[in-house]
Scaffold this active site. Structure first.
Site, PDB file in Angstrom:
ATOM      1  N   ARG A 125       0.814  -1.239   0.000  1.00 18.17           N
ATOM      2  CA  ARG A 125       0.000   0.000   0.000  1.00 18.17           C
ATOM      3  C   ARG A 125       0.832   1.267   0.000  1.00 18.17           C
ATOM      4  NH1 ARG A 125      -3.083  -2.905   3.885  1.00 18.17           N
ATOM      5  NH2 ARG A 125      -4.721  -4.051   2.831  1.00 18.17           N
ATOM      6  N   LYS A 147       2.084  11.789 -10.181  1.00 20.10           N
ATOM      7  CA  LYS A 147       1.170  10.983 -10.999  1.00 20.10           C
ATOM      8  C   LYS A 147       1.928   9.741 -11.450  1.00 20.10           C
ATOM      9  CE  LYS A 147      -2.262  14.026 -13.166  1.00 20.10           C
ATOM     10  NZ  LYS A 147      -2.762  14.585 -14.447  1.00 20.10           N
ATOM     11  N   GLU A 189       7.158  19.404 -23.641  1.00 20.04           N
ATOM     12  CA  GLU A 189       6.559  19.671 -22.316  1.00 20.04           C
ATOM     13  C   GLU A 189       7.108  20.974 -21.721  1.00 20.04           C
ATOM     14  OE1 GLU A 189       3.988  17.907 -21.178  1.00 20.04           O
ATOM     15  OE2 GLU A 189       4.320  15.735 -21.348  1.00 20.04           O
ATOM     16  N   LYS A 231       5.839  23.561 -12.474  1.00 20.37           N
ATOM     17  CA  LYS A 231       5.048  22.384 -12.098  1.00 20.37           C
ATOM     18  C   LYS A 231       4.906  22.300 -10.580  1.00 20.37           C
ATOM     19  CE  LYS A 231       3.927  17.637 -12.900  1.00 20.37           C
ATOM     20  NZ  LYS A 231       3.998  16.470 -13.760  1.00 20.37           N
ATOM     21  N   GLU A 241      -5.352  17.198  -8.618  1.00 23.36           N
ATOM     22  CA  GLU A 241      -6.061  17.634  -9.835  1.00 23.36           C
ATOM     23  C   GLU A 241      -7.564  17.805  -9.612  1.00 23.36           C
ATOM     24  OE1 GLU A 241      -4.626  15.936 -13.608  1.00 23.36           O
ATOM     25  OE2 GLU A 241      -6.644  16.213 -14.385  1.00 23.36           O
ATOM     26  N   ARG A 245      -4.582  22.001 -11.533  1.00 21.64           N
ATOM     27  CA  ARG A 245      -3.573  21.065 -12.062  1.00 21.64           C
ATOM     28  C   ARG A 245      -3.931  20.578 -13.460  1.00 21.64           C
ATOM     29  NH1 ARG A 245      -0.162  16.137  -9.241  1.00 21.64           N
ATOM     30  NH2 ARG A 245       0.907  15.583 -11.179  1.00 21.64           N
ATOM     31  N   ASN A 249      -2.446  19.533 -18.431  1.00 22.42           N
ATOM     32  CA  ASN A 249      -2.910  18.634 -19.478  1.00 22.42           C
ATOM     33  C   ASN A 249      -3.119  19.375 -20.808  1.00 22.42           C
ATOM     34  OD1 ASN A 249      -4.840  15.808 -19.744  1.00 22.42           O
ATOM     35  ND2 ASN A 249      -3.369  15.941 -18.070  1.00 22.42           N
ATOM     36  N   HIS A 252      -3.024  17.489 -24.082  1.00 23.86           N
ATOM     37  CA  HIS A 252      -2.982  16.061 -23.784  1.00 23.86           C
ATOM     38  C   HIS A 252      -4.251  15.308 -24.196  1.00 23.86           C
ATOM     39  CE1 HIS A 252       0.661  17.105 -21.691  1.00 23.86           C
ATOM     40  NE2 HIS A 252       0.855  15.856 -21.296  1.00 23.86           N
ATOM     41  N   HIS A 256      -3.022  12.253 -26.064  1.00 21.64           N
ATOM     42  CA  HIS A 256      -3.242  10.891 -25.563  1.00 21.64           C
ATOM     43  C   HIS A 256      -4.083  10.070 -26.549  1.00 21.64           C
ATOM     44  CE1 HIS A 256      -2.376  11.662 -20.984  1.00 21.64           C
ATOM     45  NE2 HIS A 256      -1.287  11.576 -21.717  1.00 21.64           N
ATOM     46  N   HIS A 269       5.328  10.408 -26.520  1.00 23.63           N
ATOM     47  CA  HIS A 269       4.438  11.268 -25.738  1.00 23.63           C
ATOM     48  C   HIS A 269       4.668  12.754 -26.026  1.00 23.63           C
ATOM     49  CE1 HIS A 269       1.861  12.613 -22.487  1.00 23.63           C
ATOM     50  NE2 HIS A 269       2.851  13.368 -22.031  1.00 23.63           N
TER      51      HIS A 269
HETATM   52  N1  LIG Z   1       3.648  11.314 -14.421  1.00 23.64           N
HETATM   53  C1  LIG Z   1       3.601  12.444 -15.108  1.00 23.64           C
HETATM   54  O1  LIG Z   1       3.287  13.521 -14.589  1.00 23.64           O
HETATM   55  C2  LIG Z   1       4.004  12.422 -16.560  1.00 23.64           C
HETATM   56  C3  LIG Z   1       4.296  13.616 -17.218  1.00 23.64           C
HETATM   57  C4  LIG Z   1       4.699  13.567 -18.541  1.00 23.64           C
HETATM   58  C5  LIG Z   1       4.827  12.337 -19.191  1.00 23.64           C
HETATM   59  N2  LIG Z   1       4.550  11.201 -18.513  1.00 23.64           N
HETATM   60  C6  LIG Z   1       4.749   9.896 -19.157  1.00 23.64           C
HETATM   61  O2  LIG Z   1       6.134   9.775 -19.461  1.00 23.64           O
HETATM   62  C7  LIG Z   1       6.288   8.859 -20.548  1.00 23.64           C
HETATM   63  C8  LIG Z   1       7.257   9.435 -21.558  1.00 23.64           C
HETATM   64  O3  LIG Z   1       8.512   9.587 -20.932  1.00 23.64           O
HETATM   65  P1  LIG Z   1       9.849   9.732 -21.786  1.00 23.64           P
HETATM   66  O4  LIG Z   1       9.630  10.677 -22.898  1.00 23.64           O
HETATM   67  O5  LIG Z   1      10.922   9.972 -20.820  1.00 23.64           O
HETATM   68  O6  LIG Z   1       9.971   8.303 -22.491  1.00 23.64           O
HETATM   69  P2  LIG Z   1      10.776   6.966 -22.118  1.00 23.64           P
HETATM   70  O7  LIG Z   1      10.790   6.694 -20.702  1.00 23.64           O
HETATM   71  O8  LIG Z   1      10.213   5.923 -23.040  1.00 23.64           O
HETATM   72  O9  LIG Z   1      12.265   7.309 -22.584  1.00 23.64           O
HETATM   73  C9  LIG Z   1      12.504   7.573 -23.948  1.00 23.64           C
HETATM   74  C10 LIG Z   1      13.628   6.692 -24.489  1.00 23.64           C
HETATM   75  O10 LIG Z   1      14.877   7.212 -24.063  1.00 23.64           O
HETATM   76  C11 LIG Z   1      15.663   6.174 -23.472  1.00 23.64           C
HETATM   77  N3  LIG Z   1      16.494   6.852 -22.477  1.00 23.64           N
HETATM   78  C12 LIG Z   1      16.094   7.391 -21.309  1.00 23.64           C
HETATM   79  N4  LIG Z   1      17.080   8.077 -20.743  1.00 23.64           N
HETATM   80  C13 LIG Z   1      18.153   7.948 -21.534  1.00 23.64           C
HETATM   81  C14 LIG Z   1      19.472   8.442 -21.488  1.00 23.64           C
HETATM   82  N5  LIG Z   1      19.876   9.271 -20.536  1.00 23.64           N
HETATM   83  N6  LIG Z   1      20.333   8.072 -22.468  1.00 23.64           N
HETATM   84  C15 LIG Z   1      19.913   7.270 -23.479  1.00 23.64           C
HETATM   85  N7  LIG Z   1      18.666   6.807 -23.608  1.00 23.64           N
HETATM   86  C16 LIG Z   1      17.791   7.147 -22.641  1.00 23.64           C
HETATM   87  C17 LIG Z   1      14.658   5.194 -22.944  1.00 23.64           C
HETATM   88  O11 LIG Z   1      15.231   3.922 -22.806  1.00 23.64           O
HETATM   89  C18 LIG Z   1      13.601   5.241 -24.046  1.00 23.64           C
HETATM   90  O12 LIG Z   1      13.975   4.425 -25.112  1.00 23.64           O
HETATM   91  C19 LIG Z   1       4.907   8.633 -21.113  1.00 23.64           C
HETATM   92  O13 LIG Z   1       4.443   7.373 -20.699  1.00 23.64           O
HETATM   93  C20 LIG Z   1       4.074   9.725 -20.486  1.00 23.64           C
HETATM   94  O14 LIG Z   1       2.718   9.374 -20.366  1.00 23.64           O
HETATM   95  C21 LIG Z   1       4.142  11.219 -17.224  1.00 23.64           C
HETATM   96  O1  LIG Z   2       1.287  16.232 -13.878  1.00 21.41           O
HETATM   97  C1  LIG Z   2       0.227  16.425 -14.477  1.00 21.41           C
HETATM   98  O2  LIG Z   2      -0.828  16.704 -13.889  1.00 21.41           O
HETATM   99  C2  LIG Z   2       0.165  16.324 -15.954  1.00 21.41           C
HETATM  100  O3  LIG Z   2      -0.904  16.333 -16.525  1.00 21.41           O
HETATM  101  C3  LIG Z   2       1.464  16.205 -16.680  1.00 21.41           C
HETATM  102  C4  LIG Z   2       1.338  15.592 -18.064  1.00 21.41           C
HETATM  103  O4  LIG Z   2       2.416  16.092 -18.848  1.00 21.41           O
HETATM  104  C5  LIG Z   2       1.474  14.070 -18.059  1.00 21.41           C
HETATM  105  O5  LIG Z   2       1.543  13.595 -19.381  1.00 21.41           O
HETATM  106  C6  LIG Z   2       0.458  13.305 -17.246  1.00 21.41           C
HETATM  107  O6  LIG Z   2       0.856  11.959 -17.126  1.00 21.41           O
HETATM  108  C7  LIG Z   2      -0.900  13.297 -17.860  1.00 21.41           C
HETATM  109  O7  LIG Z   2      -1.777  12.907 -16.882  1.00 21.41           O
HETATM  110  P1  LIG Z   2      -3.195  12.266 -17.155  1.00 21.41           P
HETATM  111  O8  LIG Z   2      -3.899  12.464 -15.863  1.00 21.41           O
HETATM  112  O9  LIG Z   2      -3.834  13.003 -18.290  1.00 21.41           O
HETATM  113  O10 LIG Z   2      -2.954  10.849 -17.501  1.00 21.41           O
HETATM  114 ZN   LIG Z   3       2.628  14.977 -20.664  1.00 25.32          ZN
END
Ligand SMILES: NC(=O)c1ccc[n+]([C@@H]2O[C@H](COP(=O)([O-])OP(=O)(O)OC[C@H]3O[C@@H](n4cnc5c(N)ncnc54)[C@H](O)[C@@H]3O)[C@@H](O)[C@H]2O)c1
Ligand SMILES: O=C(O)C(=O)C[C@@H](O)[C@H](O)[C@H](O)COP(=O)(O)O
Ligand SMILES: [Zn+2]
Length: 363
Positions: A125, A147, A189, A231, A241, A245, A249, A252, A256, A269
């Site tokens: 948990r 998130k 972003e 952020k 959110e 917050r 998006n 997005h 998405h 992404h």
């Molecule tokens: N939680 C949130 O608030 C939030 C916000 C924005 C995006 N996201 C999520 O994040 C994801 C996208 O993340 P991303 O763009 O980092 O993609 P990713 O994690 O797929 O990384 C992109 C690529 O780069 C490679 N890589 C990573 N770091 C590296 C480095 N230093 N050197 C060489 N290769 C490297 C990875 O192996 C991968 O192939 C999506 O799933 C998206 O939904 C979440």
């Molecule tokens: O942190 C947030 O809030 C965001 O919306 C950041 C976004 O860049 C990110 O892609 C997030 O994962 C999107 O959230 P979701 O709730 O639409 O899935």
């Molecule tokens: Zn995003």
């Protein structure tokens, strides 16, 4: 050893620090700062682990002799952000017999951060999670704010939890190995923060686009710190959110839908968000909220940064719209979009008519 770095704090019930600077993945004291127990799991992917996992492990062990550090490595890329790989991580946590005072270290891009963060949220948990972002996108966005999620075939991030990290440690030197396409994805972003709430920052990005694309250290560090500050401020005011917050998006709902329709194997992404922001700006125009000149300005900046700005060919607008109906912002009164009144002035708009969205999707 303590490496010189910048810091941004995310305020709240359990405040945490974002550290930004070169060499932090070798800084054992910083990496171990929030570790409470005697065991931890390092989760990474097949691209990142060979580059950085041993260094992190060595630094952690030097700072915390006796720490039992386990490792789980996943395939790289969005296609791995699934319930099946989430289950694999939980089985690895069980095999390692991690207890409640253990920590998960998420070493990688947003995919690893979201998935490992979700596993940390669920294991017993909820155990501590330290985000070690290695992509620009993860440093400026996904590692911050708590998130966590995995994707379903039906939609992005549909299964997840809010689970803020204990610390975010962004080693900017890791960006040196990042493929150029992934650097550009992160810049999408970064542009988002300017577009949604800071016209001055968008102007700064206009002025520093070339420096960012050539990975000028000072420009990148500024962009990361300013993005994290944006952020952090929003997340501190609205961690779950309930309101503001949702502005994060911007772009997005469209983005998405594109990622889902392409089976998480088309635009990445950041690229999908770049297209989505232009479509959100067009939607704002169609609704009579914002001038076309602001869409043109956003589009020009994204193009300069080497990002796509139009829907990939062959995507069916009806199917995209169907994905949007399962967007997490949608409510009983219909679709909700982040629109803008112009550069730096985004807001949430409920009850957006689907006909207007169709207009935008059909160009
Ligand atoms: N939680 C949130 O608030 C939030 C916000 C924005 C995006 N996201 C999520 O994040 C994801 C996208 O993340 P991303 O763009 O980092 O993609 P990713 O994690 O797929 O990384 C992109 C690529 O780069 C490679 N890589 C990573 N770091 C590296 C480095 N230093 N050197 C060489 N290769 C490297 C990875 O192996 C991968 O192939 C999506 O799933 C998206 O939904 C979440
Ligand atoms: O942190 C947030 O809030 C965001 O919306 C950041 C976004 O860049 C990110 O892609 C997030 O994962 C999107 O959230 P979701 O709730 O639409 O899935
Ligand atoms: Zn995003």
């Amino acid at each position: 050893m303590t490496t010189p770095h910048r810091e941004v704090t995310v305020a709240g019930d359990r405040p945490y620090r974002i550290r930004i600077g070169p060499g932090l993945l070798d800084d054992g004291d910083t990496l171990a700062e929030t570790v409470r127990g005697g065991e931890a799991m390092l989760v990474s992917d097949r691209n990142v682990a060979p580059l950085y996992a041993d260094r992190v492990a060595d630094a952690l062990r030097a700072a915390r002799p006796g720490l039992r550090l386990h490792r789980h490595v996943l395939p790289a890329g969005e296609a791995a952000k699934t319930l099946a790989h989430f289950a694999d991580v939980t089985h690895a946590l069980a095999e390692a017999r991690l207890r409640r005072d253990a920590s998960v270290f998420a070493l990688g891009g947003g995919v690893i951060g979201d998935l490992a963060g979700f596993a940390a949220a669920c294991w017993m948990r909820g155990i501590d999670c330290v985000q070690l972002p290695t992509t620009l996108l993860a440093m400026v966005d996904s590692a911050v704010g708590g998130k966590t999620a995995v994707d379903l075939p039906q939609g992005k991030n549909l299964v997840g939890a809010f689970h803020p990290p204990c610390a975010v440690i962004a080693d900017t030197a890791a960006l040196r190995s990042l493929p150029a396409r992934e650097l550009r994805a992160g810049l999408a972003e970064v542009v988002k923060y300017g577009a949604l709430g800071d016209a001055d920052f968008l102007g700064w990005l206009d002025d520093h686009a070339d420096a960012l694309l050539t990975m000028d250290d000072a420009a990148l560090a500024d962009a990361i710190a300013r993005s994290c500050a944006h952020k952090a401020a929003i997340v501190a005011r609205d961690p779950f959110e309930h309101g503001e917050r949702a502005l994060l998006n911007f772009g997005h709902t469209f983005g998405h839908a594109i990622e889902t329709e392409q089976g998480y194997d088309g635009l990445n992404h950041g690229e999908a968000v770049a297209v989505g922001m232009v479509l959100a700006a067009r939607l704002s125009e169609v609704l009579g909220l914002a001038p076309a000149a602001d869409t043109a300005r956003l589009q020009a900046l994204l193009q300069r940064l080497g990002l796509p700005v139009a829907l990939p060919s062959g995507l069916d607008p009806d199917r995209l719209l169907a994905h949007m109906r399962l967007d997490k912002k949608a409510q009983a009164d219909g679709l909700r979009f982040i629109v803008w009144d112009g550069v730096g002035r985004a807001r949430v708009l409920a009850g957006v008519p689907e006909a207007a969205v169709q207009d935008v999707l059909r160009g």
